[in-house]
Scaffold this motif. Structure first.
Motif, PDB file in Angstrom:
ATOM      1  N   VAL A   6       0.850  -1.202   0.000  1.00 32.08           N
ATOM      2  CA  VAL A   6       0.000   0.000   0.000  1.00 32.08           C
ATOM      3  C   VAL A   6       0.883   1.248   0.000  1.00 32.08           C
ATOM      4  N   GLY A   7       1.910   1.260   0.849  1.00 30.33           N
ATOM      5  CA  GLY A   7       2.810   2.412   0.935  1.00 30.33           C
ATOM      6  C   GLY A   7       3.576   2.666  -0.351  1.00 30.33           C
ATOM      7  N   PHE A   8       4.099   1.584  -0.952  1.00 32.92           N
ATOM      8  CA  PHE A   8       4.834   1.747  -2.208  1.00 32.92           C
ATOM      9  C   PHE A   8       3.905   2.161  -3.347  1.00 32.92           C
ATOM     10  N   SER A   9       2.689   1.636  -3.364  1.00 32.62           N
ATOM     11  CA  SER A   9       1.715   2.027  -4.397  1.00 32.62           C
ATOM     12  C   SER A   9       1.359   3.504  -4.265  1.00 32.62           C
ATOM     13  N   TYR A  10       1.185   3.952  -3.028  1.00 32.78           N
ATOM     14  CA  TYR A  10       0.904   5.362  -2.759  1.00 32.78           C
ATOM     15  C   TYR A  10       2.068   6.237  -3.261  1.00 32.78           C
ATOM     16  N   ALA A  11       3.286   5.804  -2.986  1.00 33.11           N
ATOM     17  CA  ALA A  11       4.466   6.566  -3.421  1.00 33.11           C
ATOM     18  C   ALA A  11       4.512   6.685  -4.939  1.00 33.11           C
ATOM     19  N   VAL A  12       4.235   5.589  -5.638  1.00 33.57           N
ATOM     20  CA  VAL A  12       4.237   5.611  -7.104  1.00 33.57           C
ATOM     21  C   VAL A  12       3.124   6.525  -7.620  1.00 33.57           C
ATOM     22  N   ALA A  13       1.951   6.456  -7.008  1.00 35.39           N
ATOM     23  CA  ALA A  13       0.829   7.292  -7.444  1.00 35.39           C
ATOM     24  C   ALA A  13       1.138   8.779  -7.267  1.00 35.39           C
ATOM     25  N   VAL A  14       1.749   9.126  -6.145  1.00 34.20           N
ATOM     26  CA  VAL A  14       2.080  10.539  -5.885  1.00 34.20           C
ATOM     27  C   VAL A  14       3.143  11.028  -6.869  1.00 34.20           C
ATOM     28  N   ALA A  15       4.184  10.236  -7.063  1.00 30.70           N
ATOM     29  CA  ALA A  15       5.244  10.630  -8.003  1.00 30.70           C
ATOM     30  C   ALA A  15       4.696  10.713  -9.427  1.00 30.70           C
ATOM     31  N   ALA A  16       3.883   9.743  -9.816  1.00 26.32           N
ATOM     32  CA  ALA A  16       3.295   9.760 -11.161  1.00 26.32           C
ATOM     33  C   ALA A  16       2.389  10.973 -11.352  1.00 26.32           C
ATOM     34  N   GLY A  17       1.658  11.337 -10.306  1.00 23.21           N
ATOM     35  CA  GLY A  17       0.808  12.523 -10.383  1.00 23.21           C
ATOM     36  C   GLY A  17       1.607  13.793 -10.631  1.00 23.21           C
ATOM     37  N   GLY A  18       2.761  13.897  -9.984  1.00 20.19           N
ATOM     38  CA  GLY A  18       3.632  15.045 -10.219  1.00 20.19           C
ATOM     39  C   GLY A  18       4.159  15.085 -11.642  1.00 20.19           C
ATOM     40  N   ILE A  19       4.512  13.913 -12.165  1.00 15.39           N
ATOM     41  CA  ILE A  19       5.015  13.832 -13.538  1.00 15.39           C
ATOM     42  C   ILE A  19       3.908  14.179 -14.531  1.00 15.39           C
ATOM     43  N   VAL A  20       2.711  13.661 -14.314  1.00 14.00           N
ATOM     44  CA  VAL A  20       1.583  13.965 -15.198  1.00 14.00           C
ATOM     45  C   VAL A  20       1.257  15.458 -15.148  1.00 14.00           C
ATOM     46  N   GLY A  21       1.303  16.052 -13.964  1.00 12.05           N
ATOM     47  CA  GLY A  21       1.069  17.488 -13.839  1.00 12.05           C
ATOM     48  C   GLY A  21       2.076  18.304 -14.614  1.00 12.05           C
ATOM     49  N   SER A  27       4.162  22.276 -15.291  1.00 11.30           N
ATOM     50  CA  SER A  27       4.213  22.804 -13.932  1.00 11.30           C
ATOM     51  C   SER A  27       5.399  22.215 -13.170  1.00 11.30           C
ATOM     52  N   LEU A  28       6.461  23.010 -13.037  1.00 17.06           N
ATOM     53  CA  LEU A  28       7.624  22.553 -12.278  1.00 17.06           C
ATOM     54  C   LEU A  28       7.307  22.344 -10.799  1.00 17.06           C
ATOM     55  N   PRO A  29       6.477  23.193 -10.167  1.00 11.46           N
ATOM     56  CA  PRO A  29       6.121  22.918  -8.772  1.00 11.46           C
ATOM     57  C   PRO A  29       5.417  21.567  -8.605  1.00 11.46           C
ATOM     58  N   SER A  30       4.580  21.198  -9.571  1.00  9.00           N
ATOM     59  CA  SER A  30       3.897  19.914  -9.531  1.00  9.00           C
ATOM     60  C   SER A  30       4.909  18.770  -9.598  1.00  9.00           C
ATOM     61  N   LEU A  31       5.859  18.890 -10.498  1.00  9.18           N
ATOM     62  CA  LEU A  31       6.896  17.873 -10.638  1.00  9.18           C
ATOM     63  C   LEU A  31       7.736  17.767  -9.369  1.00  9.18           C
ATOM     64  N   ALA A  32       8.167  18.904  -8.850  1.00  9.56           N
ATOM     65  CA  ALA A  32       9.003  18.909  -7.642  1.00  9.56           C
ATOM     66  C   ALA A  32       8.249  18.336  -6.440  1.00  9.56           C
ATOM     67  N   ALA A  33       7.016  18.759  -6.253  1.00 10.90           N
ATOM     68  CA  ALA A  33       6.229  18.266  -5.116  1.00 10.90           C
ATOM     69  C   ALA A  33       5.935  16.779  -5.274  1.00 10.90           C
ATOM     70  N   GLY A  34       5.559  16.343  -6.472  1.00 12.03           N
ATOM     71  CA  GLY A  34       5.260  14.934  -6.710  1.00 12.03           C
ATOM     72  C   GLY A  34       6.454  14.042  -6.444  1.00 12.03           C
ATOM     73  N   LEU A  35       7.614  14.451  -6.953  1.00  8.52           N
ATOM     74  CA  LEU A  35       8.809  13.634  -6.751  1.00  8.52           C
ATOM     75  C   LEU A  35       9.294  13.679  -5.302  1.00  8.52           C
ATOM     76  N   THR A  36       9.187  14.833  -4.667  1.00 13.59           N
ATOM     77  CA  THR A  36       9.605  14.949  -3.265  1.00 13.59           C
ATOM     78  C   THR A  36       8.714  14.110  -2.360  1.00 13.59           C
ATOM     79  N   PHE A  37       7.400  14.314  -2.463  1.00 14.03           N
ATOM     80  CA  PHE A  37       6.481  13.563  -1.610  1.00 14.03           C
ATOM     81  C   PHE A  37       6.445  12.084  -1.982  1.00 14.03           C
ATOM     82  N   GLY A  38       6.605  11.776  -3.270  1.00 11.41           N
ATOM     83  CA  GLY A  38       6.667  10.380  -3.682  1.00 11.41           C
ATOM     84  C   GLY A  38       7.890   9.685  -3.098  1.00 11.41           C
ATOM     85  N   SER A  39       9.018  10.383  -3.090  1.00  9.84           N
ATOM     86  CA  SER A  39      10.243   9.821  -2.504  1.00  9.84           C
ATOM     87  C   SER A  39      10.100   9.637  -0.998  1.00  9.84           C
ATOM     88  N   LEU A  40       9.520  10.624  -0.335  1.00  7.04           N
ATOM     89  CA  LEU A  40       9.299  10.493   1.114  1.00  7.04           C
ATOM     90  C   LEU A  40       8.337   9.347   1.429  1.00  7.04           C
TER      91      LEU A  40
END
Length: 103
Positions: A6-21, A27-40
């Motif tokens: 569940v945790g790893f799936s959530y991480a992938v979804a958050v990172a993918a959302g940033g990339i799609v944004g 949107s660079l803020p979308s990419l940065a936030a998605g990758l940062t929160f996805g990594s965390l």
């Protein structure tokens, strides 16, 4: 030790959302936030996999993202992506709290 799927799936979804944004609206803020929160979130899932009682990073990441995206959803009233991410974050937060209470 069971892997925190569940945790790893959530991480992938958050990172993918940033990339799609980023791809949809440059949107660079979308990419940065998605990758940062996805990594965390991935770090939190890894820590939970190693020690099921260690939910601090998962808890902090999902609570922060839930608050930020919940606020964004409240202001925009658009479920995608803010409401969806806030809902996912709430579910991961509840899972982390459940693990904390049952350890």
């Amino acid at each position: 030790m069971p892997v925190d799927i569940v945790g790893f799936s959530y991480a992938v979804a958050v990172a993918a959302g940033g990339i799609v944004g980023y791809v949809k609206s440059a949107s660079l803020p979308s990419l940065a936030a998605g990758l940062t929160f996805g990594s965390l979130a991935a770090l939190g899932a890894y820590q939970t996999t190693q020690n099921p009682a260690d939910v601090k990073v998962s808890l902090g990441t999902s609570a922060t993202l839930m608050a930020l995206m919940g606020y964004k959803f409240y202001n925009s009233q658009k479920f995608m992506p803010a409401g969806f991410v806030a809902t996912l974050s709430l579910l991961v937060l509840m899972k982390s709290l459940y693990k904390t209470m049952n350890q």
